[in-house]
Each structure stands twice: as structure tokens, then as C-alpha cells.
Design an enzyme around this catalytic site. Structure first.
Site, PDB file in Angstrom:
ATOM      1  N   ASP A 139      12.111  12.353  75.631  1.00 34.19           N
ATOM      2  CA  ASP A 139      12.667  12.168  76.984  1.00 34.19           C
ATOM      3  C   ASP A 139      14.153  12.566  77.074  1.00 34.19           C
ATOM      4  O   ASP A 139      14.556  13.263  78.002  1.00 34.19           O
ATOM      5  CB  ASP A 139      12.531  10.704  77.436  1.00 34.19           C
ATOM      6  N   GLY A 152      21.276   2.520  85.623  1.00 35.89           N
ATOM      7  CA  GLY A 152      20.065   2.025  84.967  1.00 35.89           C
ATOM      8  C   GLY A 152      20.302   1.890  83.473  1.00 35.89           C
ATOM      9  O   GLY A 152      21.175   2.581  82.906  1.00 35.89           O
ATOM     10  N   GLY A 207      17.301   1.059  81.345  1.00 35.15           N
ATOM     11  CA  GLY A 207      15.958   0.884  80.794  1.00 35.15           C
ATOM     12  C   GLY A 207      15.644   1.934  79.750  1.00 35.15           C
ATOM     13  O   GLY A 207      16.553   2.558  79.181  1.00 35.15           O
ATOM     14  N   LYS A 259       4.713   2.616  75.718  1.00 37.55           N
ATOM     15  CA  LYS A 259       5.734   3.319  74.919  1.00 37.55           C
ATOM     16  C   LYS A 259       6.282   2.477  73.761  1.00 37.55           C
ATOM     17  O   LYS A 259       6.629   3.013  72.715  1.00 37.55           O
ATOM     18  CB  LYS A 259       6.887   3.762  75.816  1.00 37.55           C
TER      19      LYS A 259
END
Ligand code: NAP
Length: 277
Positions: A100, A126, A128, A64
Site C-alpha cells: 500500500d 488519519g 489507521g 489484513k
């Protein structure tokens, strides 16, 4: 139309299943393949895709970020995130996008209205790639407060500092998030903790979740993670990761073909195909 998903490993990807059905349903002749590409082969394989006449492809772990220097253009969302999950080939130019975050928001909107979100105290677990996309996509909804809990707190702090949120912002440890659980209206797990095969694990204990709050997990295998199971037992509403997966794919599909696939029907099909595993 020639389409693909590139990643390593790629065998587990549900993208070929989903896009092949959509091509068929919409009467578009073409194919969508899974291509296992090692990191060191990425540059050569991207050239081969263009030469092979591909109209676009999805990009997954571990490419990515590495794909960005190989593209001619990236949109604002992908540039801010430093991650691309969709490539469109247009007039020989490679354009990178990230669908996303908007995919997650479309899924969240099945459970909460924009007004609900604006009135909510939100905690993202999270920090990330997926968390960055989701946090960025939440900004236009301006939640009442936004907390980010991460194992590495400095990453949560950095992510929060990059976001324009008018309400309160706080970077938390996992323990702090767990202690403050009864304050959050929406808790989103964006870590990989709880994914197959480690299905008994949770990033934080959710048993003391606020009643009638929403717990969302972006993992979709298993459909009900231990995180969602604990939250449900604690009286929260739950949302699994199938919706995000389907909507990020639907947005990519629309970019490539100009046609809108039936996302809601696909959420049911993917859920049935994953079943109780
Ligand atoms: P990533 O960039 O590698 O980030 C991983 C995150 O998980 C980081 O915050 C990391 O914390 C945390 N983490 C990893 N192992 C941990 C552990 N043992 N304990 C506590 N925290 C841990 O990965 P990503 O691209 O954001 O993907 C994360 C998950 O989302 C994956 O399971 C992926 O399959 C899923 N995903 C789903 C969709 C969908 O469409 N539903 C889309 C994208 C991603 P540190 O910062 O401390 O390392």
C-alpha cells in the site's frame, strides 16, 4: 496461475477486474477471483486456498492483521505496519507483504518529484492502516516536516513516534490541521470520510488550502471526493486514490508472476469504469 482477493465484504472490489485484464494482456493463463470470507472462517479458508493450488492472493478489510499469524513469513514493511495486503505462496510457504505505502508513493511521484517531496511540509489526515503504510513509505523522502492529524490524536502521536523524520513532526487535532492548512505543501486524506455513500463529507474543510499545493485522497470512489473538490476550488492540484490502488496491485502482480503490468493504462481504465460516481 491461480490468484484471488479475500475480504468481507468483497463485491465492491475492483481487483478482479484489474488483475484479470493484466493476466490477459501479458498472455498468462490463470484466474483472479474475489472470495468473500468471514472473519471466523479465515484460518480454514487460508488452508483451503493452499490446498486448492493458489499462487497468491490480496488481503483486504477485515483480514489484513488477522492473517499474519497464519503466515510463515512477513516482510519488514508488513511487520512494522502489522498489516498484510499481499500473500505469495512460494515452495509451500506463505509470505506476507504490504504494497500500500509504496503504491501511494508511486502515484504521488506522478505529481511531485522526490526533490519536491523533500522540500515539502506534509500533512497526513488519519492514522489507521493506510496512513501507517504511507507515513512509512514517506520516510526515505524525508519531507521538510510531517504532521499527522487524526480524530484520535494519541494514534497520530504514536505513529509519528515510530518514524525517523529529521524535520519537524507534529500530531494535530483536525481543527489544528484546518487552521494550519496554508502551511502545508502536500495534504493527504487517508481516512474513509467522503467515500460512497457519504460523498458530501470531508475530514477537514479544505477551502483555505495553500495555492498550488497538492491535495491527495486515497479514496477512489468517488473519483473526486468533496475533500478534493474543495481543495481544487481553493487553488490546489489534486490526486485521487486510483493511482495508489493500481500501483499496490501492480507490485503484487509482479511478485506473483514476475511480469510488469501496464499500470498507467490501468489507471485510465479504472477511472473510466468508476466514472463520475
Ligand atoms: P482504518 O485502519 O480503519 O483507519 C481509518 C482512519 O479513518 C482512522 O484514522 C480513523 O480515525 C479515521 N476515521 C474513520 N472515520 C472517521 C470519521 N467519521 N471522522 C474522522 N476520522 C475518521 O482504515 P484504512 O485501512 O487505513 O483505510 C482508510 C481508507 O483508505 C478507506 O477508505 C480505504 O478504502 C482507503 N484505502 C485505499 C487504498 C487505495 O489503494 N487507494 C488502499 C488502502 C486503503 P480514528 O483513529 O480516530 O478512528
Amino acid at each position: 496461475m491461480k490468484l484471488a482477493v479475500i475480504g468481507h465484504p468483497i463485491k465492491q472490489s475492483k481487483s478482479p477486474f484489474m488483475h484479470t485484464i493484466w493476466l490477459g494482456e501479458l498472455g498468462i493463463s490463470g484466474s483472479y477471483e474475489a472470495k468473500d470470507i468471514l472473519p471466523e472462517a479465515l484460518a480454514g479458508e487460508v488452508k483451503a486456498l493452499v490446498k486448492g493450488g493458489y499462487d497468491g492472493w490480496n488481503v483486504t478489510i477485515p483480514h489484513k492483521e488477522a492473517i499474519i499469524p497464519l503466515l510463515d513469513e512477513v516482510d519488514e514493511q508488513a511487520a512494522v505496519l502489522g498489516a498484510v495486503n499481499t500473500v505469495i505462496v512460494k515452495d509451500g510457504r506463505l509470505i506476507g507483504k504490504n504494497t500500500d505505502g509504496t503504491g501511494f508513493m508511486k502515484s504521488l511521484l506522478l505529481k511531485r518529484t522526490a526533490v519536491d517531496i523533500a522540500g515539502s511540509r506534509v500533512c497526513i489526515i488519519g492514522a489507521g492502516g493506510a496512513a501507517k503504510g504511507i507515513a512509512g513509505a514517506l520516510v526515505p523522502y524525508q519531507p521538510k516536516s510531517l504532521s499527522i492529524a487524526n480524530r484520535t490524536v494519541s494514534k497520530g502521536e504514536r505513529l509519528l513516534n515510530s518514524l525517523i523524520i529529521n524535520g519537524e513532526k507534529s500530531a494535530l487535532t483536525m481543527d489544528e490541521a484546518e487552521a494550519q492548512l496554508d502551511e502545508f505543501d502536500i495534504v493527504i486524506n487517508t481516512t474513509s470520510v467522503g467515500m460512497v455513500p457519504d460523498t458530501d463529507q470531508t475530514p477537514i474543510n479544505m477551502t483555505r488550502v495553500k495555492k498550488n499545493s497538492l491535495a491527495a485522497d486515497i479514496i477512489y470512489n468517488p473519483l473526486q471526493t468533496a475533500f478534493l473538490k474543495q481543495a481544487s476550488e481553493g487553488g490546489a492540484d489534486t490526486l485521487n486514490g486510483v493511482g495508489m490502488f493500481v500501483y499496490q496491485g501492480a507490485t503484487a502482480f509482479e511478485e506473483w508472476t514476475g511480469e510488469k503490468p501496464d499500470a498507467e493504462k490501468m489507471i485510465k481504465r479504472i477511472s473510466e469504469s468508476i466514472g463520475g460516481t
